[in-house]
Design a protein around this motif. Structure first.
Motif, PDB file in Angstrom:
ATOM      1  N   GLY A 148     -44.860   3.483  41.354  1.00 17.63           N
ATOM      2  CA  GLY A 148     -44.635   4.388  42.478  1.00 17.63           C
ATOM      3  C   GLY A 148     -43.246   4.306  43.073  1.00 17.63           C
ATOM      4  N   SER A 149     -42.504   3.244  42.736  1.00 18.14           N
ATOM      5  CA  SER A 149     -41.150   3.088  43.266  1.00 18.14           C
ATOM      6  C   SER A 149     -40.111   3.832  42.443  1.00 18.14           C
ATOM      7  N   PHE A 150     -40.482   4.294  41.242  1.00 19.84           N
ATOM      8  CA  PHE A 150     -39.540   5.050  40.439  1.00 19.84           C
ATOM      9  C   PHE A 150     -39.297   6.409  41.103  1.00 19.84           C
ATOM     10  N   PRO A 151     -38.051   6.900  41.134  1.00 17.80           N
ATOM     11  CA  PRO A 151     -37.727   8.145  41.852  1.00 17.80           C
ATOM     12  C   PRO A 151     -38.546   9.352  41.425  1.00 17.80           C
ATOM     13  N   TRP A 152     -38.882   9.443  40.143  1.00 21.94           N
ATOM     14  CA  TRP A 152     -39.624  10.610  39.663  1.00 21.94           C
ATOM     15  C   TRP A 152     -41.076  10.604  40.126  1.00 21.94           C
ATOM     16  N   TYR A 153     -41.559   9.503  40.656  1.00 19.00           N
ATOM     17  CA  TYR A 153     -42.858   9.469  41.307  1.00 19.00           C
ATOM     18  C   TYR A 153     -42.719   9.469  42.827  1.00 19.00           C
ATOM     19  N   ALA A 154     -41.689   8.786  43.345  1.00 16.65           N
ATOM     20  CA  ALA A 154     -41.504   8.675  44.788  1.00 16.65           C
ATOM     21  C   ALA A 154     -40.947   9.945  45.405  1.00 16.65           C
ATOM     22  N   PRO A 184     -40.144  13.378  43.487  1.00 15.37           N
ATOM     23  CA  PRO A 184     -39.949  14.199  42.291  1.00 15.37           C
ATOM     24  C   PRO A 184     -39.148  15.479  42.514  1.00 15.37           C
ATOM     25  N   ASN A 185     -39.147  15.992  43.740  1.00 13.63           N
ATOM     26  CA  ASN A 185     -38.424  17.238  44.000  1.00 13.63           C
ATOM     27  C   ASN A 185     -36.912  17.057  44.008  1.00 13.63           C
ATOM     28  N   ASN A 186     -36.453  15.864  44.327  1.00  9.29           N
ATOM     29  CA  ASN A 186     -35.020  15.658  44.531  1.00  9.29           C
ATOM     30  C   ASN A 186     -34.388  14.628  43.608  1.00  9.29           C
ATOM     31  N   CYS A 187     -35.173  13.955  42.808  1.00  2.00           N
ATOM     32  CA  CYS A 187     -34.633  12.871  41.982  1.00  2.00           C
ATOM     33  C   CYS A 187     -33.885  13.407  40.762  1.00  2.00           C
ATOM     34  N   HIS A 188     -33.014  12.560  40.213  1.00  2.00           N
ATOM     35  CA  HIS A 188     -32.441  12.814  38.898  1.00  2.00           C
ATOM     36  C   HIS A 188     -33.471  12.404  37.857  1.00  2.00           C
ATOM     37  N   LEU A 189     -33.652  13.225  36.844  1.00  2.00           N
ATOM     38  CA  LEU A 189     -34.612  12.866  35.806  1.00  2.00           C
ATOM     39  C   LEU A 189     -34.084  11.683  35.001  1.00  2.00           C
ATOM     40  N   PRO A 190     -34.961  10.774  34.613  1.00  2.00           N
ATOM     41  CA  PRO A 190     -34.515   9.563  33.917  1.00  2.00           C
ATOM     42  C   PRO A 190     -33.970   9.861  32.526  1.00  2.00           C
ATOM     43  N   VAL A 191     -32.893   9.162  32.160  1.00  2.00           N
ATOM     44  CA  VAL A 191     -32.282   9.307  30.839  1.00  2.00           C
ATOM     45  C   VAL A 191     -32.842   8.244  29.910  1.00  2.00           C
TER      46      VAL A 191
END
Length: 222
Positions: A40-46, A48-55
């Motif tokens: 839940g601490s990963f940005p795409w879960y915390a 999702p509307n504003n995070c950079h997608l993980p590379v």
């Protein structure tokens, strides 16, 4: 132009959803249970509307094989295979951002022969897209609950989400040409129901029907 509702279809390599899976991680973790506790601490879960997608991220699955065209990862982030993404691009669907994702089981073994990506799908405004005079719906604290939906003739988007839908109805929609291309491409794990023929579930219906043989054209959110 007639629109279609996308509904989750269970078949080999295509679960009803991803809620029971391990999820998307920034790297491969040998101790997946420990990693799951902090997911839940990963940005795409915390956020999702504003995070950079993980590379070069890793999606870790409990399945022995994955073959679906598209499934929701979280909120407006979706996991799609290369064939489905090609159709989204061909049909000029509303989406932003894409990053390739490694798909592995918990042992680090490959579970698919096709490339997968995480993408962010944009929402269209419900009241801009839907012919509210010809549709049947109500609103409560969970959001908009559809009983029958008909889109405005002026609404031309080919692939999209709608804002404000309740969680058990928050699925994707597409145009006829999009649906035809998806069927021709043999996309797995997706049913396409004509907008006026789709049978929408309430939260109570969703729980009641889970695991049972549902009526034809019943929508299970992608």
């Amino acid at each position: 132009m007639i629109k279609y509702v996308l509904s989750s279809k269970v078949e080999l390599g295509c679960p009803i959803g991803l809620a029971e899976d391990y999820g998307l991680f920034d790297k491969f973790y040998e101790d997946i249970q420990a990693a799951k506790k902090k997911i839940g601490s990963f940005p795409w879960y915390a956020d999702p509307n504003n995070c950079h997608l993980p590379v070069d991220a890793y999606y870790i699955t409990k399945l022995k094989r994955i073959n679906f065209g598209i499934r929701k990862l979280h909120m407006n982030l979706y996991l799609v295979n290369e064939d489905f993404l090609k159709i989204v691009k061909n049909q000029r669907g509303i989406y932003s951002d894409e990053q390739r994702v490694n798909i592995k089981d918990r042992a680090g073994e490959e579970v698919t022969d096709i490339s997968y990506f995480v993408i962010r799908i944009s929402e269209s405004k419900f009241y801009d897209a839907v012919d509210t005079e010809k549709s049947i719906f109500n609103e409560d604290e969970e959001g908009i609950n559809i009983k029958k939906i008909l889109f405005r003739k002026s609404f031309k988007e080919s692939f999209f989400l709608l804002d404000e839908l309740s969680g058990v109805q928050s699925t994707l929609f597409c145009s006829g040409p999009f649906r035809d291309e998806a069927i021709q491409a043999g996309i797995k794990g997706v049913n396409f129901f004509e907008e006026t023929k789709a049978k929408w579930q309430s939260g109570f219906d969703f729980l009641l029907n889970m695991g049972k043989k549902e009526p034809a054209n019943t929508v299970w959110p992608i």
